[in-house]
Design a protein around this motif. Structure first.
Motif, PDB file in Angstrom:
ATOM      1  N   LEU A 116     -37.899  26.755 -34.815  1.00 42.95           N
ATOM      2  CA  LEU A 116     -37.636  25.991 -36.048  1.00 42.95           C
ATOM      3  C   LEU A 116     -36.164  25.589 -36.111  1.00 42.95           C
ATOM      4  N   ILE A 117     -35.270  26.529 -35.833  1.00 35.10           N
ATOM      5  CA  ILE A 117     -33.827  26.247 -35.883  1.00 35.10           C
ATOM      6  C   ILE A 117     -33.473  25.195 -34.831  1.00 35.10           C
ATOM      7  N   GLU A 118     -34.125  25.278 -33.663  1.00 30.88           N
ATOM      8  CA  GLU A 118     -33.865  24.279 -32.598  1.00 30.88           C
ATOM      9  C   GLU A 118     -34.369  22.889 -33.027  1.00 30.88           C
ATOM     10  N   LEU A 119     -35.547  22.835 -33.612  1.00 35.65           N
ATOM     11  CA  LEU A 119     -36.112  21.538 -34.042  1.00 35.65           C
ATOM     12  C   LEU A 119     -35.261  20.911 -35.141  1.00 35.65           C
ATOM     13  N   MET A 120     -34.665  21.762 -36.011  1.00 38.45           N
ATOM     14  CA  MET A 120     -33.811  21.227 -37.084  1.00 38.45           C
ATOM     15  C   MET A 120     -32.390  20.982 -36.603  1.00 38.45           C
ATOM     16  N   ASP A 121     -32.086  21.473 -35.383  1.00 40.38           N
ATOM     17  CA  ASP A 121     -30.760  21.249 -34.767  1.00 40.38           C
ATOM     18  C   ASP A 121     -29.629  21.633 -35.719  1.00 40.38           C
ATOM     19  N   VAL A 122     -29.695  22.891 -36.223  1.00 40.55           N
ATOM     20  CA  VAL A 122     -28.703  23.305 -37.239  1.00 40.55           C
ATOM     21  C   VAL A 122     -27.781  24.443 -36.794  1.00 40.55           C
ATOM     22  N   GLU A 125     -48.799  13.945 -47.782  1.00 38.21           N
ATOM     23  CA  GLU A 125     -47.409  13.597 -47.446  1.00 38.21           C
ATOM     24  C   GLU A 125     -46.923  14.402 -46.229  1.00 38.21           C
ATOM     25  N   LEU A 126     -47.315  15.659 -46.147  1.00 40.74           N
ATOM     26  CA  LEU A 126     -46.899  16.492 -45.000  1.00 40.74           C
ATOM     27  C   LEU A 126     -47.451  15.920 -43.700  1.00 40.74           C
ATOM     28  N   ARG A 127     -48.682  15.442 -43.746  1.00 41.92           N
ATOM     29  CA  ARG A 127     -49.313  14.892 -42.526  1.00 41.92           C
ATOM     30  C   ARG A 127     -48.634  13.599 -42.073  1.00 41.92           C
ATOM     31  N   LYS A 128     -47.908  12.956 -43.014  1.00 39.26           N
ATOM     32  CA  LYS A 128     -47.229  11.695 -42.682  1.00 39.26           C
ATOM     33  C   LYS A 128     -45.812  11.921 -42.135  1.00 39.26           C
ATOM     34  N   SER A 129     -45.357  13.179 -42.172  1.00 39.78           N
ATOM     35  CA  SER A 129     -43.966  13.441 -41.797  1.00 39.78           C
ATOM     36  C   SER A 129     -43.695  13.019 -40.356  1.00 39.78           C
ATOM     37  N   LEU A 130     -42.541  12.396 -40.146  1.00 40.83           N
ATOM     38  CA  LEU A 130     -42.200  11.895 -38.806  1.00 40.83           C
ATOM     39  C   LEU A 130     -41.061  12.697 -38.158  1.00 40.83           C
ATOM     40  N   THR A 131     -40.497  13.657 -38.885  1.00 42.71           N
ATOM     41  CA  THR A 131     -39.406  14.435 -38.272  1.00 42.71           C
ATOM     42  C   THR A 131     -40.009  15.457 -37.302  1.00 42.71           C
ATOM     43  N   PRO A 132     -39.238  15.884 -36.296  1.00 40.90           N
ATOM     44  CA  PRO A 132     -39.761  16.885 -35.342  1.00 40.90           C
ATOM     45  C   PRO A 132     -40.268  18.144 -36.040  1.00 40.90           C
ATOM     46  N   VAL A 133     -39.499  18.656 -37.003  1.00 47.81           N
ATOM     47  CA  VAL A 133     -39.938  19.893 -37.673  1.00 47.81           C
ATOM     48  C   VAL A 133     -41.104  19.617 -38.618  1.00 47.81           C
ATOM     49  N   GLY A 134     -41.135  18.406 -39.178  1.00 48.16           N
ATOM     50  CA  GLY A 134     -42.257  18.040 -40.042  1.00 48.16           C
ATOM     51  C   GLY A 134     -43.550  17.947 -39.269  1.00 48.16           C
ATOM     52  N   GLN A 135     -43.485  17.370 -38.079  1.00 49.02           N
ATOM     53  CA  GLN A 135     -44.688  17.257 -37.250  1.00 49.02           C
ATOM     54  C   GLN A 135     -45.136  18.630 -36.756  1.00 49.02           C
ATOM     55  N   ALA A 136     -44.160  19.484 -36.419  1.00 45.55           N
ATOM     56  CA  ALA A 136     -44.524  20.839 -35.968  1.00 45.55           C
ATOM     57  C   ALA A 136     -45.201  21.603 -37.095  1.00 45.55           C
ATOM     58  N   PHE A 137     -44.646  21.491 -38.313  1.00 47.70           N
ATOM     59  CA  PHE A 137     -45.247  22.204 -39.440  1.00 47.70           C
ATOM     60  C   PHE A 137     -46.618  21.626 -39.761  1.00 47.70           C
ATOM     61  N   SER A 138     -46.711  20.299 -39.766  1.00 52.37           N
ATOM     62  CA  SER A 138     -47.978  19.644 -40.103  1.00 52.37           C
ATOM     63  C   SER A 138     -49.079  20.073 -39.133  1.00 52.37           C
ATOM     64  N   ASN A 139     -48.736  20.188 -37.857  1.00 47.55           N
ATOM     65  CA  ASN A 139     -49.734  20.654 -36.867  1.00 47.55           C
ATOM     66  C   ASN A 139     -50.127  22.100 -37.141  1.00 47.55           C
ATOM     67  N   ALA A 140     -49.123  22.922 -37.455  1.00 48.60           N
ATOM     68  CA  ALA A 140     -49.399  24.354 -37.655  1.00 48.60           C
ATOM     69  C   ALA A 140     -50.246  24.593 -38.896  1.00 48.60           C
ATOM     70  N   MET A 141     -50.012  23.810 -39.946  1.00 48.22           N
ATOM     71  CA  MET A 141     -50.722  24.079 -41.216  1.00 48.22           C
ATOM     72  C   MET A 141     -52.218  23.770 -41.124  1.00 48.22           C
ATOM     73  N   GLU A 142     -52.607  22.969 -40.119  1.00 47.89           N
ATOM     74  CA  GLU A 142     -54.044  22.613 -39.988  1.00 47.89           C
ATOM     75  C   GLU A 142     -54.889  23.873 -39.795  1.00 47.89           C
ATOM     76  N   PHE A 143     -54.311  24.869 -39.092  1.00 49.16           N
ATOM     77  CA  PHE A 143     -55.046  26.126 -38.851  1.00 49.16           C
ATOM     78  C   PHE A 143     -55.377  26.797 -40.181  1.00 49.16           C
ATOM     79  N   THR A 144     -54.360  26.884 -41.042  1.00 44.11           N
ATOM     80  CA  THR A 144     -54.563  27.527 -42.356  1.00 44.11           C
ATOM     81  C   THR A 144     -55.528  26.715 -43.205  1.00 44.11           C
ATOM     82  N   LEU A 145     -55.364  25.392 -43.165  1.00 41.01           N
ATOM     83  CA  LEU A 145     -56.210  24.522 -44.005  1.00 41.01           C
ATOM     84  C   LEU A 145     -57.678  24.639 -43.618  1.00 41.01           C
ATOM     85  N   LYS A 146     -57.941  24.764 -42.318  1.00 40.57           N
ATOM     86  CA  LYS A 146     -59.333  24.896 -41.861  1.00 40.57           C
ATOM     87  C   LYS A 146     -59.964  26.161 -42.467  1.00 40.57           C
TER      88      LYS A 146
END
Ligand code: RIB
Ligand code: CA
Length: 308
Positions: free
Chosen positions: A50-56, A201-222
């Motif tokens: 996460l820290i790498e994807l946010m480059d902070v 809105e989360l599924r529309k996110s185009l940032t690297p960390v947004g896309q990573a989170f959006s992919n991960a949340m699908e597991f919980t949503l299912k």
């Protein structure tokens, strides 16, 4: 005020870390990882990614790999085997800091008399730091935590919430210190669900960390849709992060004393809330009973779409 985020990422931990970091409101010294949702090898890897994807460039520390007394308790049924929705993120390039999380917490508490802890997992690291150097009881300024229950409505046992149930001894140590605690309990999280608009809105996110989170949340949503017939997110740790960032998100609260049951056969891990102060102890916990869902959803969406 400088902050350390102690966490077991974890999908909702990820939403909290993204919001705490990208809000720019907290001066974050480091991220300390702990066993919890999944094993330490994955919680550290997810935090680094996460820290790498946010480059902070925020340092990440490895902490306790097991509870103080009982065997490790995980929640991979909620977060996936990898702790991030079974998306199995690629190996991060950045590495853990060389010192242990417990030693980092102690060092930070000595370096700064205004140290805040945002705790999002079992309290093992914090309890071990206090056991190693008891002066931390006076050096840590405050703790904002997602932990426990306000009405004994558990999510891991009938009466216990996961972060406390996973290490009741650690939680008992931390609550007994008298350090000012702002506690976000499980019931408040259930009353602060994020619904279809936010998910869209989360599924529309185009940032690297947004896309990573959006992919991960699908597991919980299912899992949630299968059991509840509709999509919503219970991002417990996000709520605690938003409370640390902007306390105005808390709409109802109570000043209480909290004790942790460690011995009960059926009640181990219960946070015993003394709302009427029957014990006569000095209340040290601000119990968050209601939070502003829309404000929290907005803070998260702003953070996840933040571009450096
Ligand atoms: O009970 C919910 C808490 O346990 C959250 O912090 C979640 O990430 C898990 O750690
Ligand atoms: Ca967590």
């Amino acid at each position: 005020m400088k902050w350390i985020i102690d966490t077991d990422p974890g999908i909702d931990d990820a939403s909290a870390i993204i919001t705490a970091v990208n809000s720019g409101a907290l001066d974050i010294l480091g991220i300390t990882c702990v066993h919890g949702n999944v094993g330490l090898e994955y919680t550290t890897r997810n935090a680094l990614k996460l820290i790498e994807l946010m480059d902070v460039g925020i340092p990440v520390y490895g902490g306790a790999s097991r509870p103080i007394l009982q065997k490790p308790e995980h929640a991979s049924y909620v977060h996936g085997t990898d702790g991030f929705g079974n998306t199995f993120l690629s190996e991060p390039n950045i590495k853990l800091e060389p010192i242990h999380a417990v030693d980092f917490i102690i060092e930070a508490a000595y370096a700064d008399d205004k140290l805040g802890l945002l705790t999002l997992g079992p309290l093992t690291n914090v309890a071990l730091a206090i056991a190693k150097d008891r002066s931390l009881e006076d050096r840590i300024d405050r703790i904002v935590m997602m932990a426990g229950t306000s009405r004994a409505r558990g999510n891991t046992s009938p009466v216990a919430e996961f972060n406390v149930f996973a290490d009741p001894e650690a939680a008992a140590v931390v609550f007994d210190t008298g350090i000012p605690i702002t506690m976000v309990p499980w019931e408040t999280c259930l009353d602060t669900l994020l619904g279809p608009d936010t998910i869209r809105e989360l599924r529309k996110s185009l940032t690297p960390v947004g896309q990573a989170f959006s992919n991960a949340m699908e597991f919980t949503l299912k899992g949630i849709e299968a059991s509840m017939g509709q999509e919503f997110l219970v991002l417990c740790d996000l709520i605690a992060a938003c409370v640390a960032i902007d306390p105005s998100v808390v709409k109802e609260k109570a000043s209480v004393t909290v004790r942790v049951e460690t011995c009960g056969r059926y009640s181990r891990g219960l946070t015993v809330i003394d709302e009427r102060n029957i014990e006569g102890a000095e209340p040290n916990v601000t119990l968050c009973l209601a939070c502003d869902r829309e404000q929290i959803a907005g803070m998260f969406l702003n953070a996840i779409n933040h571009q450096n």
